[in-house]
Design an enzyme around this catalytic site. Structure first.
Site, short mmCIF file in Angstrom:
data_model
loop_
_atom_site.label_atom_id
_atom_site.label_comp_id
_atom_site.label_asym_id
_atom_site.label_seq_id
_atom_site.Cartn_x
_atom_site.Cartn_y
_atom_site.Cartn_z
N ASP A 309 -2.55 -2.01 5.41
CA ASP A 309 -2.72 -0.55 5.45
C ASP A 309 -1.82 0.14 6.47
O ASP A 309 -1.87 1.36 6.62
CB ASP A 309 -4.19 -0.20 5.73
CG ASP A 309 -5.08 -0.46 4.51
OD1 ASP A 309 -4.54 -0.63 3.40
OD2 ASP A 309 -6.31 -0.51 4.69
N LYS A 336 -3.13 0.13 -5.10
CA LYS A 336 -3.94 0.93 -4.18
C LYS A 336 -4.12 2.34 -4.75
O LYS A 336 -4.04 2.51 -5.96
CB LYS A 336 -3.27 0.96 -2.81
CG LYS A 336 -2.92 -0.44 -2.28
CD LYS A 336 -3.99 -1.02 -1.42
CE LYS A 336 -3.55 -2.38 -0.89
NZ LYS A 336 -4.48 -2.97 0.00
#
Ligand SMILES: O=C(O)C1=C[C@@H](OP(=O)(O)O)[C@@H](O)[C@H](O)C1
Ligand SMILES: C=C(OP(=O)(O)O)C(=O)O
Length: 430
Positions: A309, A336
């Site tokens: 992330d 994602k």
């Protein structure tokens, strides 16, 4: 709402990192799965953590909160029989709760973000829950998903780990509550392996016993366990802070971020090592990261799967580095909130960056002289795209406008307030 980012040569000041999203969602869940009353101090407040809070409440947890804590009385292994759950755009919340919903007779997860979460695949978890006798209706592995559970079986379970670690985490939350013992085998590869360490840490804090192999590919989970009611304290969030640190790295800066534990299990703490490898002047002591940026960065090579992330923020910093950077092993960024390789690089190119994509790699030919800017950016519903393009905008030659920047609230609703407090020229516009 859009945001206009106007080039800002200098950032200065101190902020408190926001609270970790991934720990907050986990603590909310284990508190709901306990039978007594747990307290979570300094929980994150964002759309994703709100989604978990809303859903555990729908499933029967009693949730009370004030400014510093949430107090939760859980439903144990007996969630309320709800018809529908709305997880917003939160992938981890959806996957964890798909497993828990298999303790309910009939629940449908609705599809409120057809162009974001609605496009993400959940087949690997659907297959694993199917092995446990759970009946699932779905739209080719995607939302809406209807789960008809009741009494899932333990025993031998296989789950693929090459798209997301969240499927394995989901099974690790569910299996301790089953009557039988379980044995979980991870097939193929395990992406975002470090995040599974956070799941195991939280399960242990909640009094759950799991025997994990050293490579995290095999698990023995005794059945009939009970989650203990506990007090939890949420640590600072590295993925969100990565964007602030990258902003400090590409400007002339004197920026301090508090609440970032050096020994955290968050893989994204590697952002500090990566920026150091890029020769950004910084220190990290006693939970405080201090960046004294001079705008000069060197290219880097990094295995992005270790800090999934934070990759977009690190790529944004590399846009201004001297030389060619390479972020490899990042294929699962494609699954994602958007395709964080193709969609993200398209937006970077619009802003003037020189980037290339491979199936599992991002390559950045740095432009220390800066990029043109002067364009409108599509956020693709993705908070991390919004945060990373802001970093690029701060060092562009002309302002950029980020369309629908309100989606930053998925994880970091006060991102622009924090940047403003550091002196960044960022403005919300209708
Ligand atoms: O378990 C979690 O809380 C998460 C796991 C990671 O996803 P993947 O395992 O799909 O990479 C990460 O990107 C996500 O933000 C949160
Ligand atoms: C991918 C993310 O979250 P999720 O998978 O939980 O939607 C993220 O926070 O960047």
């Amino acid at each position: 709402m859009d945001v206009i980012v106007t080039p800002t040569p200098t950032l200065q000041g101190e902020i408190q990192a926001l609270s970790s999203k991934n720990y907050t969602t986990r603590y909310l869940l284990v508190a709901a799965l306990a039978e007594g009353t747990s307290t979570i101090y300094y929980p994150a407040h964002s759309e994703d953590s709100d989604a978990m809070r809303r859903c555990i409440r729908d499933l029967g947890a009693i949730v009370e909160e004030d400014d510093e804590k949430i107090v939760i009385t859980g439903f144990g292994r007996n969630p309320k029989a709800v018809d529908q759950l709305d997880v917003g755009n939160a992938g981890a919340v959806l996957r964890f709760l798909m497993a828990i919903a298999s303790l309910c007779p009939d629940v449908t997860f609705i599809n409120r973000y057809p162009d974001s979460l609605g496009k993400r695949p959940h087949n690997d978890l659907i297959d694993a829950l199917g092995q446990m006798g759970v009946k699932i209706e779905h739209n080719e592995g995607k939302l809406p998903i209807r789960i008809q559970g009741g009494a899932p079986k333990g025993g031998k379970i296989q789950v693929s780990g090459n798209v997301s670690s969240q499927f394995l985490s989901a099974l690790l939350f569910l299996t301790p509550l089953l009557e039988e013992d379980s044995e979980i085998e991870v097939l193929h590869d395990l992406k975002s392996k470090v995040v599974v360490g956070q799941t195991l840490e939280v399960l242990e804090q909640a009094g759950i016993v799991i025997h994990a192999s050293e490579d995290l590919m095999h698990y023995r989970v005794p059945g009939n366990q009970k989650y203990a009611a506990k007090n939890y304290v949420v640590q600072g969030d590295y993925p969100g802070s990565a964007a602030i640190l990258a902003a400090a790295a590409v400007t002339n800066s004197d920026v301090i971020v508090h609440r970032l534990e050096e020994n955290s299990k968050q893989g994204e703490r590697a952002v500090v090592d990566v920026l150091r490898m890029m020769e950004v002047p910084m220190t990290h002591e006693n939970g405080i990261v201090h960046v004294k940026g001079n705008g000069k960065l060197k290219a880097v090579e990094f295995d992005g799967d270790k800090a999934t992330d934070a990759v977009l923020a690190m790529v944004a910093a590399a846009v201004f580095a001297e030389g060619t950077s390479r972020f490899y092993d990042v294929e699962n960024l494609r699954y994602k909130e958007c395709d964080r390789i193709t969609d993200y690089l398209n937006e970077l190119r619009k802003a003037g960056a020189n980037v290339e994509e491979r199936q599992a790699e991002i390559i950045v030919h740095g432009r220390p002289e800066g990029v043109e800017g002067g364009v409108e950016i599509n956020a693709h519903y993705d908070h991390r795209v919004i945060m990373a393009l802001t970093v690029v905008g701060l060092r562009a030659k002309n302002p950029i406008r980020i369309r629908d920047a309100h989606h930053v609230a998925k994880s970091y609703p006060i991102y622009f307030d924090h940047l403003k407090a550091l002196g960044a020229n960022v403005e919300w516009v209708e």
